[in-house]
Design an enzyme around this catalytic site. Structure first.
Site, PDB file in Angstrom:
ATOM      1  N   GLU A  14      -9.773  37.940  42.353  1.00 40.58           N
ATOM      2  CA  GLU A  14      -9.688  37.707  43.887  1.00 40.58           C
ATOM      3  C   GLU A  14      -9.286  39.378  44.499  1.00 40.58           C
ATOM      4  O   GLU A  14      -9.683  39.404  45.574  1.00 40.58           O
ATOM      5  CB  GLU A  14      -8.623  36.758  44.431  1.00 40.58           C
ATOM      6  N   ASP A  15      -8.267  39.741  43.570  1.00 42.03           N
ATOM      7  CA  ASP A  15      -7.518  40.920  44.486  1.00 42.03           C
ATOM      8  C   ASP A  15      -7.897  42.244  44.154  1.00 42.03           C
ATOM      9  O   ASP A  15      -7.311  43.194  44.458  1.00 42.03           O
ATOM     10  CB  ASP A  15      -6.393  40.626  44.363  1.00 42.03           C
TER      11      ASP A  15
END
Ligand code: MN
Length: 510
Positions: free
Chosen positions: A86-87
């Site tokens: 996600e990051d």
């Protein structure tokens, strides 16, 4: 250039993680963990937490918590990797290629759990639904999410107040009850205590002011009392694993205080003494010694070993007047102390719940006996008895057996557990016999549906009733799934036909 050493807020490093894992399982694949650590660290390089710490402190703290729960190396690796897709620039595909599909599955599930968007209905129901659906696939996903959440709560100070409140409230209302359901008492307590100051700041301040000084006194007394008790056990030649005093979880104390009109003198168990021994016989022997040197309070002796709590909790509890002057000719009794006595196994069960059954034993990933657990957990044990090879064992631990059960919701958000393929009629009888007998229709997720519909995980089920309805229909027997529904319907129909026969025979006599 020297590499920066990553330390969690309590100062721990990757070396500490490795030590904890070795302790739980000397054969653990530590190389995998070190690789996952460096991969994650590189992926998050340059990123910071809101507090200004390197981002890597968060996945490391998450993984350490999972290691402390004694979980397997895949779960711990996934704990390290959980924020990568996600990051960062690295994708789930990368993870799959490097770490394999099992770890990728865990990471993907945790990521999805965080991304699922609020879709209307009630927020509470929606959140519960997400959690339970994730759990139905693999309960380890929820455990990673718990560890992730605990670390986020520990570092909540750095966030804006609005976000603090939202995260804390969600933890208290969604995560903590699920931890409780999984039998993870300590996890539940931690989630609540960390959320408490953000959800109820005023009450928290009041609580600290009120019990703070009293707590200090109690803890000082406890130190002396523990020395005394250990000495007595020695004299009686009683072997114990550990004796320690602990403050009760703050939020649960707060809730207890509310029940007693905020009267602190009603609360005896600010601090509890916990005695851990090797076997059940020693539990009772220890209780005997304690009652010889302390005066038990009437009605406060509880034998949860002979009669476990519904969630499987086992322990002996007693509350006593402890002597305040030790080693004197004439004892003076005064301080009230709660004492819990249990075996090491019972202790693990109470602390770690479902995770307690995933400890390594003799280098194998062995589930232990579950005791009196929720029936879906018993189901797992039964399955594991039959499973021979390790690969298959791991498969069952992914709780695919959960698929034999579904979780659905009442319109108020209560979770109802049913066997797979259950119908709205099964649901109605599970809630209440009367609801079953008066049931005429159903709405599933706000849509009118047939009473024969097979319910699915996460459905919100609303039964329509008619008070004029005479009772269940015999045709329901053809599609209901649960024995409870079947026998309730039969019972009703039998009563009906007996009534008819009686009316009939009376009519004939007349
Ligand atoms: Mn995270």
């Amino acid at each position: 250039m020297q590499e920066e050493i990553i330390r969690t807020i309590d100062g721990r490093t990757i070396d500490d993680l490795v030590v904890i894992m070795k302790k739980h399982n000397p054969q653990a694949d530590l190389d995998l963990i070190v690789r996952a650590f460096h991969f994650t660290k590189d992926a998050h390089a340059g990123q910071q937490r809101k507090s200004g710490e390197p981002y890597m402190t968060h996945p490391l703290a998450t993984a350490i918590m999972l290691a402390e729960l004694g979980l397997d190396e895949q779960t711990i690796a996934a704990g390290l990797l959980h924020d990568v897709p996600e990051d960062t620039q690295r994708t789930l595909k990368d993870i799959k290629k490097i770490f394999g599909k099992d770890i990728a599955f865990l990471v993907e599930s945790v990521t999805k759990l965080g991304m699922l968007k609020y879709r209307g209905v009630d927020r509470y129901i929606e959140n519960l639904r997400r959690m339970f659906i994730a759990m139905a696939k693999d309960v380890r996903v929820i455990l990673i999410k718990f560890a992730d959440r605990i670390n986020n709560l520990q570092t909540l100070d750095a966030l804006p107040p609005e976000k603090q409140h939202r995260i804390a409230l969600e933890s208290m209302e969604i995560y903590a009850p699920i931890a409780n359901r999984l039998g993870m008492g300590n996890m539940k307590g931690q989630l609540e205590d960390l959320s408490f100051p953000f959800v109820y700041p005023e009450e928290y301040k009041w609580m600290m002011k009120k019990i703070g000084p009293r707590l200090k006194e109690k803890e000082a007394f406890m130190q002396r009392f523990m020395t005394f008790i250990r000495n007595e056990f020695n004299i009686h030649d009683l072997k114990v694993v550990s004796v320690d005093g602990r403050t009760k979880h703050l939020y649960s104390l707060y809730k207890k205080l509310l029940k007693h009109n905020r009267d602190l003198s009603e609360i005896y168990d600010l601090v509890a003494l916990r005695i851990i021994v090797n076997d059940v016989a020693t539990c009772y022997a220890a209780l005997g010694v304690i009652h010889k040197i302390c005066k038990p309070l009437k009605g406060r002796i509880k034998d949860y070993i002979a009669q476990p709590k519904p969630n499987g909790y086992q322990s002996l509890h007693t509350t006593v007047f402890a002597p305040t002057q030790f080693f004197h000719e004439e004892a003076v009794y005064g301080e009230i102390i709660e004492i819990q006595i249990r075996t090491l196994d019972m202790h693990k069960e109470a602390e770690f719940g479902i995770a307690a059954h995933w400890q390594y034993k003799e280098g194998r990933f062995m589930p232990e006996k579950m005791g009196q657990k929720l029936h879906w957990m018993n189901e797992i044990v039964e399955l594991q008895k039959q499973v021979q090879d390790e690969k298959q064992l791991l498969e069952t631990l992914k709780i695919d057996v959960f698929q034999n059960y579904i979780f659905v919701f009442t319109p108020k958000g209560d979770v109802i557990e049913l066997p797979e393929d259950s119908t709205p009629v099964d649901f109605a009888y599970r809630v209440h016999t009367d609801l079953g007998n008066k049931c005429v229709g159903v709405k599933i997720n706000d849509q009118i549906a047939s009473l024969q519909t097979r319910l699915k995980n996460g459905d919100v089920v609303e039964i329509t009733t008619d008070s004029h309805r005479k009772g269940p229909s015999a045709s329901w027997l053809e599609f209901v799934k649960t024995n409870a529904a079947r026998s309730a319907i039969r019972q009703y129909l039998n009563k009906q036909s007996r009534g008819l026969l009686e009316t009939f025979s009376r009519a004939r006599k007349n």
